[in-house]
Design a protein around this motif. Sequence first.
Motif, short mmCIF file in Angstrom:
data_model
loop_
_atom_site.label_atom_id
_atom_site.label_comp_id
_atom_site.label_asym_id
_atom_site.label_seq_id
_atom_site.Cartn_x
_atom_site.Cartn_y
_atom_site.Cartn_z
N GLY A 197 0.85 -1.19 0.00
CA GLY A 197 0.00 0.00 0.00
C GLY A 197 0.88 1.23 0.00
N THR A 198 0.26 2.39 0.03
CA THR A 198 1.05 3.63 0.00
C THR A 198 1.48 4.02 1.42
OG1 THR A 198 -0.86 5.06 0.23
CG2 THR A 198 -0.25 4.41 -2.03
N GLY A 199 2.11 5.18 1.53
CA GLY A 199 2.60 5.64 2.83
C GLY A 199 1.52 5.64 3.91
N SER A 200 0.29 5.94 3.52
CA SER A 200 -0.79 5.96 4.53
C SER A 200 -1.04 4.57 5.10
CB SER A 200 -2.08 6.50 3.91
OG SER A 200 -1.87 7.77 3.38
N ALA A 201 -0.83 3.53 4.31
CA ALA A 201 -1.00 2.17 4.83
C ALA A 201 0.09 1.88 5.85
CB ALA A 201 -0.95 1.15 3.68
N TYR A 230 -0.24 19.12 7.81
CA TYR A 230 -1.34 18.29 7.31
C TYR A 230 -1.21 16.84 7.80
CZ TYR A 230 -4.44 16.23 3.81
OH TYR A 230 -5.43 15.55 3.18
N PHE A 231 0.03 16.31 7.79
CA PHE A 231 0.18 14.89 8.09
C PHE A 231 0.14 14.59 9.58
CE2 PHE A 231 1.38 15.34 3.69
CZ PHE A 231 0.53 14.40 3.14
N GLY A 232 0.48 15.58 10.42
CA GLY A 232 0.23 15.44 11.85
C GLY A 232 -1.27 15.28 12.08
N HIS A 246 8.90 13.73 10.93
CA HIS A 246 10.28 14.17 10.73
C HIS A 246 10.36 15.16 9.58
CE1 HIS A 246 14.55 13.22 9.15
NE2 HIS A 246 14.66 14.07 10.13
N ALA A 247 9.64 14.87 8.49
CA ALA A 247 9.72 15.68 7.27
C ALA A 247 8.29 16.02 6.85
CB ALA A 247 10.42 14.89 6.17
N GLU A 248 7.81 17.20 7.27
CA GLU A 248 6.40 17.57 7.04
C GLU A 248 6.25 18.11 5.60
OE1 GLU A 248 3.03 17.83 6.68
OE2 GLU A 248 2.96 17.32 8.81
N THR A 249 5.65 17.30 4.75
CA THR A 249 5.54 17.59 3.32
C THR A 249 4.63 18.77 3.04
OG1 THR A 249 5.52 15.19 3.24
CG2 THR A 249 5.47 16.31 1.14
N SER A 250 3.74 19.10 3.97
CA SER A 250 2.83 20.21 3.70
C SER A 250 3.50 21.56 3.94
CB SER A 250 1.57 20.09 4.57
OG SER A 250 1.91 20.07 5.94
N VAL A 278 7.56 7.85 14.35
CA VAL A 278 8.06 8.96 13.54
C VAL A 278 7.72 8.73 12.06
CG1 VAL A 278 10.06 10.39 12.97
CG2 VAL A 278 9.95 9.25 15.20
N ASP A 279 7.12 9.76 11.45
CA ASP A 279 6.79 9.74 10.02
C ASP A 279 8.03 10.21 9.26
OD1 ASP A 279 6.04 10.83 7.44
OD2 ASP A 279 3.95 10.81 8.09
N CYS A 280 8.61 9.31 8.47
CA CYS A 280 9.75 9.73 7.63
C CYS A 280 9.43 9.48 6.16
CB CYS A 280 11.05 9.07 8.09
SG CYS A 280 11.03 7.30 8.16
N VAL A 281 8.17 9.75 5.81
CA VAL A 281 7.69 9.52 4.44
C VAL A 281 8.49 10.36 3.43
CG1 VAL A 281 5.70 9.94 2.91
CG2 VAL A 281 5.38 8.72 5.05
N THR A 282 8.83 11.60 3.80
CA THR A 282 9.54 12.46 2.85
C THR A 282 11.03 12.57 3.19
OG1 THR A 282 7.48 13.57 2.30
CG2 THR A 282 9.42 14.82 1.81
N SER A 283 11.52 11.71 4.08
CA SER A 283 12.95 11.78 4.38
C SER A 283 13.70 10.48 4.12
CB SER A 283 13.18 12.24 5.83
OG SER A 283 12.43 11.47 6.75
N SER A 333 7.43 4.68 -0.86
CA SER A 333 8.42 4.33 -1.88
C SER A 333 8.56 5.42 -2.95
CB SER A 333 7.99 3.01 -2.54
OG SER A 333 6.62 3.05 -2.89
N GLN A 334 7.58 6.35 -3.03
CA GLN A 334 7.52 7.23 -4.21
C GLN A 334 8.15 8.60 -4.00
OE1 GLN A 334 4.88 6.44 -2.30
NE2 GLN A 334 3.49 8.15 -2.02
N LYS A 335 8.95 8.75 -2.94
CA LYS A 335 9.57 10.07 -2.75
C LYS A 335 11.09 9.92 -2.90
CE LYS A 335 5.63 11.64 -0.12
NZ LYS A 335 4.85 12.74 -0.64
N CYS A 336 11.84 9.93 -1.78
CA CYS A 336 13.31 9.91 -1.93
C CYS A 336 13.82 8.57 -2.44
CB CYS A 336 13.97 10.27 -0.61
SG CYS A 336 13.57 11.95 -0.08
C1 LIG Z 1 4.60 13.22 5.60
C2 LIG Z 1 3.63 12.30 4.90
N1 LIG Z 1 3.03 11.32 5.61
C3 LIG Z 1 2.16 10.48 5.03
C4 LIG Z 1 1.84 10.57 3.69
C5 LIG Z 1 0.87 9.62 3.07
O1 LIG Z 1 1.47 8.88 2.07
P1 LIG Z 1 0.66 8.33 0.79
O2 LIG Z 1 0.11 9.51 0.06
O3 LIG Z 1 1.74 7.59 0.04
O4 LIG Z 1 -0.41 7.43 1.28
C6 LIG Z 1 2.43 11.57 2.92
C7 LIG Z 1 2.12 11.73 1.49
O5 LIG Z 1 2.56 12.62 0.82
C8 LIG Z 1 3.36 12.45 3.54
O6 LIG Z 1 3.95 13.41 2.84
#
Ligand SMILES: Cc1ncc(COP(=O)(O)O)c(C=O)c1O
Length: 395
Positions: free
Chosen positions: A72-76, A99-101, A147-151, A175-180, A200-203
């Motif tokens: 699944g994606t980062g949210s999974a 946003y992701f917090g 860790h890396a707030e994408t918003s 810890v969310d390291c989706v963007t790090s 998987s789709q960022k760094c």
């Molecule tokens: C910091 C952060 N957490 C969680 C997510 C959720 O990941 P996804 O959109 O792959 O489900 C994102 C998506 O951009 C994100 O930037």
Amino acid sequence: MPSPPQVGELTPPNRTLMGPGPTEVHPRVLRAMGTPLLGYLDPAFVEIMDEVQALLRYAFRTDNDWTLPISGTGSAAMETAFGNLVEPGETVLVPSNGYFGGRMGKMARRAGGEVVTVDAPWGEPLDAADVADAFDAHQPDVFGFVHAETSTGVRQPDVPALVDIAHEHDAYAIVDCVTSLGGVEFRADEWNVDAAYSCSQKCLSCPPGASPVTFSDRAREKVLAREESSGSWYLDVAEIMAYWGEERSYHHTAPTTNVYALREGLRLVAEEGIEHRWDRHRRMAGALRAGVEAMGVDPVADESYWLPSLTTVRVPGGVDDAAVGDYLLDAYDLEIGGGLGDLAGEVFRLGCMGYSARPANVAFLLSALGDALDRQGATVDVGAGMAAMRDRLAE
Ligand SMILES: Cc1ncc(COP(=O)(O)O)c(C=O)c1O
């Protein structure tokens, strides 16, 4: 009954992806995705699973046994962390500065948690003193932060300090390291993180679909000691580990092609060396940041907590942000991101991640953005921006 729809061959436009993700997929990853499928328990696939786990441990800087990609994606992956570590009735502390917090809070609530927040303005990191105060006030059982707030383009600068506060209160830190992960320094073991997740789709420059998570031994013990199983069967990490761990029994059919892609993306990380990769992201994004600033556009995050993988800049006065995004897509096949949440309409989000973090892309983005802003009537000095970028790249 419907007749067969007349749908042509798939020919998506060839975009340069410099937004918040997905990023451009590395050609080697694309090639790996064209290789033949295997059964989910084929010995050859099991060997690939072992390799992916070893490579993930390298990228996370961890020896954690429970380190695996979630289908699944980062949210999974995020829901796997919260859904397993949060038990009904527990108090969960999450940040309000992005946003992701906010999404963490939604997931914690669905896991049966009582959610409390620690506040900071959008565009700034959490202050450790505020986190300590929130712990004293609420005594949370689990503390999630990004860790890396994408918003906002903000990097939480001192992860170990926040994790230590959680541990002093006998709580668990997610810890969310989706963007790090794979682009910005992150050290799961040295920083004593209890659970971390990414995508998987960022760094990592892979397609979305197989998302890394890691649980420390301490976190694993909490999950295994739960009185009630987690609410989701699909994302119950103890069940998933029956497949990814030694037992090797069927849980669900692995997304084979995504696992191949992740393996190749992670192999590229290992070949480059994780520290060199962090350094490349800092250099490429540093040139981008220097370029936009010299052009006359203001970055949002202070240098001390700037997130190299995602630079957020203010939309200059009088500029229509949506028109800039549309123009870049139409004229240049170039994607950037617009603002989210509290920053909607106020910022552009410029990604510089993985395979996209290279001089050709940075130079292209700067000149195209300069053109788009100029057409909107903004006062920008594209030449000065390009010169500043070139000087930084030459350092
Ligand atoms: C910091 C952060 N957490 C969680 C997510 C959720 O990941 P996804 O959109 O792959 O489900 C994102 C998506 O951009 C994100 O930037």
